[in-house]
Enzyme design. Sequence first.
Site, mmCIF file in Angstrom:
data_model
loop_
_atom_site.group_PDB
_atom_site.id
_atom_site.type_symbol
_atom_site.label_atom_id
_atom_site.label_comp_id
_atom_site.label_asym_id
_atom_site.label_seq_id
_atom_site.Cartn_x
_atom_site.Cartn_y
_atom_site.Cartn_z
ATOM 1 N N ARG A 1 15.939 12.453 -1.317
ATOM 2 C CA ARG A 1 15.121 12.738 -2.485
ATOM 3 C C ARG A 1 13.776 12.052 -2.333
ATOM 4 N NH1 ARG A 1 17.399 11.999 -7.411
ATOM 5 N NH2 ARG A 1 16.493 12.921 -9.216
ATOM 6 N N GLY B 1 0.825 -1.205 0.000
ATOM 7 C CA GLY B 1 0.000 0.000 0.000
ATOM 8 C C GLY B 1 0.857 1.252 0.000
ATOM 9 N N LEU C 1 10.834 10.410 -4.060
ATOM 10 C CA LEU C 1 10.593 9.856 -5.393
ATOM 11 C C LEU C 1 9.247 10.290 -5.951
ATOM 12 C CD1 LEU C 1 11.915 6.223 -4.902
ATOM 13 C CD2 LEU C 1 12.802 7.907 -6.517
ATOM 14 N N GLY D 1 8.615 5.223 4.866
ATOM 15 C CA GLY D 1 7.544 4.425 5.475
ATOM 16 C C GLY D 1 7.337 4.683 6.956
ATOM 17 N N GLU D 2 8.406 4.828 7.705
ATOM 18 C CA GLU D 2 8.250 4.876 9.166
ATOM 19 C C GLU D 2 8.308 6.304 9.725
ATOM 20 O OE1 GLU D 2 9.361 0.958 8.080
ATOM 21 O OE2 GLU D 2 8.714 1.297 10.103
ATOM 22 N N LYS E 1 16.024 7.960 0.561
ATOM 23 C CA LYS E 1 16.157 7.381 1.903
ATOM 24 C C LYS E 1 14.951 6.559 2.364
ATOM 25 C CE LYS E 1 19.339 10.616 4.158
ATOM 26 N NZ LYS E 1 19.384 11.678 5.189
ATOM 27 N N LYS F 1 3.436 12.792 -4.147
ATOM 28 C CA LYS F 1 2.028 12.534 -3.824
ATOM 29 C C LYS F 1 1.900 11.326 -2.889
ATOM 30 C CE LYS F 1 -2.432 12.080 -6.161
ATOM 31 N NZ LYS F 1 -3.067 12.007 -7.483
ATOM 32 N N THR F 2 2.446 10.179 -3.316
ATOM 33 C CA THR F 2 2.370 9.009 -2.427
ATOM 34 C C THR F 2 3.205 9.258 -1.174
ATOM 35 O OG1 THR F 2 4.177 7.962 -3.655
ATOM 36 C CG2 THR F 2 1.945 7.352 -4.285
#
Lengths: 338, 734
Positions: free
Chosen positions: B623, B463, B625, B699-700, B696, B628-629
């Site tokens: 950076r 996700g 990527l 997610g966390e 880098k 938006k996400t």
Amino acid sequence: MNNFQYSRASDVADAIRLLAADPNAKLIAGGTNLIDLMKENVERPSRLIDISRLPLRDIEETADGGLRIGALVPNSDLAYHPLIEQRYPLLASAILAGASAQLRNMASVGGNLMQRTRCAYFYDTTTPCNKRSPGTGCSALDGLNRNHAILGTSSSCIATNPSDMSVALAALGALVHIAGSAGERTLALTDFHRLPDDKPHADTNLGSGEIITAIELPPRGFARNYSYLKIRDRLSYAFALVSVAAALELEGNAIIEARLALGGVAHKPWRSLEAEAALRGQAATPDHFGRAADLLLQGATARSHNGFKIELARRAVVRTLMQATSATPQSQAHKKIA
Amino acid sequence: MNAYVGTPTSRVDGRAKVTGAAKYAGEFAADRLLHGFVVEATIPRGRIVRLDSSDALKVKGVVDVLTHTHRPPLADKDEAWKDEVAPEKGSPFRPLYDDRIRFNGQPIALVVAEDWETAKFAATRIRVEYEQEAFATDLESERGTAAKVDQPHKPRGDAAAALTRAAVRHEADYVIPSEHHNPMELYATTAVWEGNGGLTVYDKTQGVQNVQKFLCGVFRKKPEDIRVISPYVGGAFGSGLRPQHQVVLATLGALALKRSVRVVLTRQQMYSLGYRPMTIEHVALGAKPDGTLDAVTHEAIAVTSRFEDFSRNDTGWGEQLYKSPNSRLSHKLVHLDLATPCDMRAPGAATGVCALECAMDELAVALKLDPIELRLKCYSDRDQSGDLPYTSKQLRECYARGAEAFGWARRNPAPRSMRDGKDLVGWGMATGVWEALQMPVAVRIVLTSNGHAEVSCAASDIGTGTYTIVAQVAADALGLPIENISVRLADSTLPQAPVEGGSWMAASSAHAVLGAAEDIRQELARLAKAMPGSPLADVDAATVTLVDGMIASNGRNGPALSIADVMRHSKLERIEKEKLNQFAEDKSHARNTHSAVFAEVKVDEELGVIRVTRVVSAVAAGRILNTKTGRSQIMGGVVWGIGMALHEETVMDHRFGRIMNANIAEYHIPVNADIHDIDVIFVDEPDDRINKLGVKGLGEIGIVGVPAAIANAVYHATGKRIRRFPITLDKLLE
Ligand SMILES: Cc1cc2nc3c(=O)[nH]c(=O)nc-3n(C[C@H](O)[C@H](O)[C@H](O)COP(=O)(O)OP(=O)(O)OC[C@H]3O[C@@H](n4cnc5c(N)ncnc54)[C@H](O)[C@@H]3O)c2cc1C
Ligand code: SF4
């Protein structure tokens, strides 16, 4: 989940007949509470009697100027009905404070009155619970009781009634129309739910073969000075820690009539005629409201984790009465408490 | 080269997800599919004396009931049960292995029937007799049994002495309860029987190859016998890093009955999987009068099971972040009759940094310093624990940009000094930090002469947006429009990838794509130069690039040939390249992401109702990527941080050793009404050292620091310091 038989009642008399024929049968309306409890193996009906298609969906004016509301009117339809919005906005507000839009679309008036406690032990069939399995004991007394009752408790059960709608109905002085094999009868809403005493398995005074057909609202709607305030652990979609339904009739700043009911604090919506009488004829001030709150909360006792509810309820009563006085009722849509 | 990387590209799998075309593990069909329902233990510790399934077997439609005494063989060595992510120390749980009950909710039988309802009903007909044993599930009452975990950490200086002589000292316990992940998608496996013992296993997991290896070990299968597929995952947050019960049970059922079997856990049953372990964080900070730190000590006491030592880095963050000559850390575990905890978003940091950053706030109050000023006084341009420079660290900029966007300068430092009607207003802040990890990943690219490329890799997209960033990087590297890239993920037969976790997948998969794309570029350059009369004949192959479907030189200004023409002329339908990308080991630098989180709360003074009305999160993570996400990822972390601060708690009754709120009506997470303004700022952080793209991972980092910023804001609003999470209104009224 248990295996069960399914019948669809053709009319109220048929539903009563089916109930009489099988003592382990259960009525099902929206199913939003019953199905959950069946999935947890808490309710194990041998038969479901589907009443959802019975013609109990009308909202009609009564001869004395009140309203009669069919037992199968969906909670959402009731909350958004023009007569309710105009004349009984307290009821609309309380309904909208409960559950979620999806649940309110399914839930019926009768089912809402009959919904069972959210006590976690009641839901967990591996733990003792007098309400679910009479005589096994009450796990909440010395267990997780942060959400539990502070008024009208017994040594067998300290569960609360979770309904928001019932709190407003109690304040408004609603009646419950009931039909059974012995005929029809009417109970005041405040007599419909019971205290746990030594029979906590019975939530209400509805007889085993009876069905709720309607509720009735008296003419007085308190449409100007009212508020329903629900305090909970997140701002929406949670059961009440404490909720307050307040309704006033004012002349200037003088209280002509007052209604007050608490939710989340007892096995039934909690109303005190004494507290209301103490407000009558008084000025609408925080001091008088505080005194009424003290009367309403008279006899409140706490267990290990729910002591905060006593002070919270007192403050919430004062706040709600202030909102009612200023005719700025708590919004159920805003992300804030007024 | 950068038509897509760094842009707010919409998810390439968005349409499939919203239209229902995306299939999840429990949705794959199979011929004569059977359905399994899990029966769980109802005691926390003991032994099964008798398990009687005779009544269940009599139910029409029931095919079998698998138990520890009635099942196909399972491996008996711990090594077989240790998956890629298993704790080093311990003996992993084995479903239906023996008569021992190790935790409440442990699976003890699988009822298999022709349909799910029948299996569920028959499960109620199983009678179990237990021999119950004395048990313990309460961290606080068992605190005295805590045992130290080995950690690489070496104490620096003499923290105890420094604390004693400190001019200003703050010391406290912060208690963070256990939390469950509650991903939207239920844990599910459809094990499809392919005949001859072969299985295709559709599983909800964060790592198909991890599950595949695990199943081969547990069931003693050859690698070619088991294929694991997990194309879409409806959230996992760490709960899917290790293979879960349902994949063992579905596979067991399929092997026993030689038919396809699906097992879907109920929401309630998902509370017997892993969880964020409850932790008592003891932090002591000692400062000199000028606000520089002289001592940092941090001790974490966390829950684990009796059979595995699960621990994460709770305590190392303060030592790394803040300059202090003396520091001492320790991590202790209390072994309880519970399931083994597992990773949950920012494991260790979400809890440890929460305690640390609350403690820093308390120290700032004691020192009468602005909380940002204190952090700047202790700011370190080097990683304190290893005394290493960072590949990049723009935390200073995070403080500055975040503070400006939030309006921090207008804050009156006195508690209870800011108001809005009946509400007390509080402003709090905290630092966030996480690691920038990267792992070996292989990618295969197949370029076809119609200008289309398929990029495939075994990595999962849980996700987070892996499909999308892989497509973006490939499109840029191959010079193709993103519509011409198709991405295949999460099939164990695809090129190697580790589990998706730790925020390492963005950097790792992106560079694997670059590696394979480079091989394609070289091949195309070689072919182009070799064409008779090629305009590129004299151009250095190393300098040609793939742009707009062309093999171009001198940017786009020199001679060029169309990729399609070159392939056609070379009589090639396709060029296929697979490449494993390994990052060179570089111990000379520390790699971290950072953030500064600012929160505004409004607390109803009389009623104690708390609202988080604003959050600004300024993130430095190299950076970005996909902005938006990436932004969604940070917002999700902030929402979860709000939940951690105010709502989330797995509630146990220790008399029964049972979780009492195992459903999402009573286990509270924030709802829409609890969420107000969230502002995400990505701070520029060029990093040409960490990897080629300077990526880098995100997610966390989004959750780290958020609970502390809110707790600090609650203190600022009310003057009350709540150190036991979640901060509920009863704690404010007390
Ligand atoms: C997640 C969740 C959150 C919720 N939050 C709230 C909340 O915040 N506040 C709140 O007030 N409620 C809340 N609810 C409860 C909801 O309001 C009730 O489930 C609903 O009102 C029940 O109505 P129903 O028609 O679906 O009842 P059913 O589930 O069909 O029936 C419930 C019971 O009523 C009996 N019954 C139904 N109709 C009749 C009748 N005419 N005569 C006699 N007996 C009858 C049934 O036999 C059964 O025992 C929540 C529910 C859920 C699942
Ligand atoms: S409070 Fe009532 S419902 Fe809850 S455990 Fe006790 S008896 Fe059961």
